[in-house]
Design a protein around this motif. Structure first.
Motif, PDB file in Angstrom:
ATOM      1  N   LYS A   1     -40.194 -36.266   9.212  1.00 46.45           N
ATOM      2  CA  LYS A   1     -40.291 -37.649   8.755  1.00 46.45           C
ATOM      3  C   LYS A   1     -41.757 -38.056   8.700  1.00 46.45           C
ATOM      4  O   LYS A   1     -42.465 -38.019   9.717  1.00 46.45           O
ATOM      5  N   ASN A   2     -42.197 -38.420   7.495  1.00 48.22           N
ATOM      6  CA  ASN A   2     -43.564 -38.892   7.295  1.00 48.22           C
ATOM      7  C   ASN A   2     -43.557 -40.368   6.936  1.00 48.22           C
ATOM      8  O   ASN A   2     -42.685 -40.836   6.196  1.00 48.22           O
ATOM      9  N   PHE A   3     -44.534 -41.088   7.444  1.00 48.69           N
ATOM     10  CA  PHE A   3     -44.806 -42.453   7.011  1.00 48.69           C
ATOM     11  C   PHE A   3     -46.179 -42.424   6.335  1.00 48.69           C
ATOM     12  O   PHE A   3     -47.205 -42.473   7.006  1.00 48.69           O
TER      13      PHE A   3
ATOM     14  N   THR B   1     -33.670 -41.829  11.820  1.00 49.76           N
ATOM     15  CA  THR B   1     -33.613 -40.903  10.696  1.00 49.76           C
ATOM     16  C   THR B   1     -32.228 -40.280  10.583  1.00 49.76           C
ATOM     17  O   THR B   1     -31.661 -40.173   9.491  1.00 49.76           O
ATOM     18  N   VAL B   2     -31.657 -39.893  11.711  1.00 52.32           N
ATOM     19  CA  VAL B   2     -30.323 -39.290  11.714  1.00 52.32           C
ATOM     20  C   VAL B   2     -29.268 -40.281  11.251  1.00 52.32           C
ATOM     21  O   VAL B   2     -28.306 -39.923  10.559  1.00 52.32           O
TER      22      VAL B   2
ATOM     23  N   ARG C   1     -35.111 -42.857   5.819  1.00 48.97           N
ATOM     24  CA  ARG C   1     -34.807 -41.684   5.010  1.00 48.97           C
ATOM     25  C   ARG C   1     -35.682 -40.527   5.470  1.00 48.97           C
ATOM     26  O   ARG C   1     -36.904 -40.658   5.527  1.00 48.97           O
ATOM     27  N   LYS C   2     -35.065 -39.420   5.785  1.00 50.53           N
ATOM     28  CA  LYS C   2     -35.829 -38.256   6.236  1.00 50.53           C
ATOM     29  C   LYS C   2     -36.676 -37.715   5.095  1.00 50.53           C
ATOM     30  O   LYS C   2     -36.295 -37.796   3.919  1.00 50.53           O
TER      31      LYS C   2
ATOM     32  N   VAL D   1     -26.866 -38.742   4.872  1.00 49.83           N
ATOM     33  CA  VAL D   1     -26.720 -40.057   5.502  1.00 49.83           C
ATOM     34  C   VAL D   1     -27.772 -40.969   4.882  1.00 49.83           C
ATOM     35  O   VAL D   1     -28.902 -41.055   5.357  1.00 49.83           O
ATOM     36  N   GLU D   2     -27.380 -41.647   3.800  1.00 54.35           N
ATOM     37  CA  GLU D   2     -28.348 -42.428   3.031  1.00 54.35           C
ATOM     38  C   GLU D   2     -28.737 -43.734   3.708  1.00 54.35           C
ATOM     39  O   GLU D   2     -29.834 -44.246   3.504  1.00 54.35           O
ATOM     40  N   ASN D   3     -27.814 -44.283   4.504  1.00 54.92           N
ATOM     41  CA  ASN D   3     -28.068 -45.575   5.141  1.00 54.92           C
ATOM     42  C   ASN D   3     -27.164 -45.710   6.358  1.00 54.92           C
ATOM     43  O   ASN D   3     -26.321 -44.838   6.630  1.00 54.92           O
ATOM     44  N   THR D   4     -27.333 -46.817   7.097  1.00 53.57           N
ATOM     45  CA  THR D   4     -26.562 -46.994   8.329  1.00 53.57           C
ATOM     46  C   THR D   4     -25.072 -47.213   8.050  1.00 53.57           C
ATOM     47  O   THR D   4     -24.238 -46.847   8.871  1.00 53.57           O
ATOM     48  N   ARG D   5     -24.760 -47.794   6.896  1.00 50.27           N
ATOM     49  CA  ARG D   5     -23.336 -47.965   6.554  1.00 50.27           C
ATOM     50  C   ARG D   5     -22.674 -46.609   6.379  1.00 50.27           C
ATOM     51  O   ARG D   5     -21.547 -46.396   6.838  1.00 50.27           O
ATOM     52  N   LYS D   6     -23.366 -45.693   5.716  1.00 56.72           N
ATOM     53  CA  LYS D   6     -22.823 -44.342   5.543  1.00 56.72           C
ATOM     54  C   LYS D   6     -22.644 -43.672   6.896  1.00 56.72           C
ATOM     55  O   LYS D   6     -21.644 -42.973   7.122  1.00 56.72           O
TER      56      LYS D   6
END
Length: 269
Positions: free
Chosen positions: A30-32, A67-68, A73-74, A88-93
């Motif tokens: 994971k990069n910012f 991220t998990v 987004r990883k 896993v695109e988002n927390t809802r998913k």
């Protein structure tokens, strides 16, 4: 000891050596921007296991969990659930896949009561035309379900009609864990769940985690700075430093000194 009887350490070792993981993260980066927050992080979680994650501030623990669970987004890497690759695109998913997260602030709406918080965003509607056409909420059914859940998990909330801000910190965290279990979270992630609450309340929350694991078969990830909590509750511990994993140890085979050494860099990996 009678033949075939397992000690607590034996049971921990069995869970730590279980078969196909319910959750596996492979080579997560994971990069910012130009900053690398996670570098080649891999771990797994077995069914009915409690995995502790430890490390100093800035080690990457919360970034890994976010991220998990799709909050971030990883950059690269893979997530596997029950042996199947998933995105896993988002927390809802993540919730749809059975991954629930409880943060140290509990995530409850303080002005709402316990039943409203339990069903927040997933309210029950009446089964008649009012519910079908107008979405009228079935508050009685929600209250009954809440009472049954709290009783099953041995969570004491004396006044269900009161705003949850009137509850103790431990009770609020218990409601949040209960909510995650109710919505059939097969994996519950706890991010510093015992912060800012008293010792007795901490004990109650941790005992609840064990009950949910034992009665519901739920797997837990526990992020904590408290070594007593990790060693009393977890089956394995994942140690992070500077965005990388530097240790993945069975609790039965390690010590506080070894884990602290890995956190600080005093123990060479």
């Amino acid at each position: 000891m009678p033949s075939g009887m397992q000690t607590g350490a034996d049971r921990r070792a069995t869970r730590a050596d279980a078969g196909t993981p319910v959750l596996e993260a492979r080579n997560i980066h994971k990069n910012f921007g130009g900053v690398r927050a996670l570098e080649d992080v891999s771990f797994h979680l077995n069914k009915g296991e409690i995995l502790g994650i430890v490390g100093d501030n800035g080690a990457g623990k919360s970034t890994l969990i976010k991220t998990v669970t799709g909050a971030y987004r990883k950059t690269s890497g893979e997530i596997w659930l029950d042996g199947k690759h998933v995105e896993v695109e988002n927390t809802r998913k993540a919730r749809e896949l059975g991954i629930e997260t409880v943060y140290q602030a509990s995530g409850l709406v303080e002005v709402m009561d316990a039943p409203s918080n339990l069903f927040l965003g997933r309210e029950m509607t009446r089964s008649n035309w009012l519910g079908n056409a107008l979405g009228f909420i079935n508050r009685r059914k929600m209250r009954v379900e809440t009472v049954e859940l709290l009783k099953m998990l041995n969570i004491e909330v004396r006044n269900l009609a009161a705003p949850v801000r009137n509850l103790s910190g431990g009770q609020q965290q218990s409601v949040a864990v209960g909510r995650a279990a109710y919505w059939q979270g097969k994996i519950i992630i706890l991010d510093e769940p015992a912060n800012n609450i008293g010792v007795d309340q901490q004990r109650a929350v941790l005992e609840l985690v064990e009950r949910v694991r034992d009665t519901q078969g739920v797997s837990f990830i526990l992020i904590s700075h408290n070594m007593d909590h990790i060693f009393n509750l977890a089956d394995r511990v994942l140690v992070m430093r500077n965005g990388r994993t530097v240790g993945n140890l069975r609790i039965a085979d390690t010590s506080r000194a070894e884990v602290v050494g890995l956190i600080t860099g005093a123990t060479i990996t």
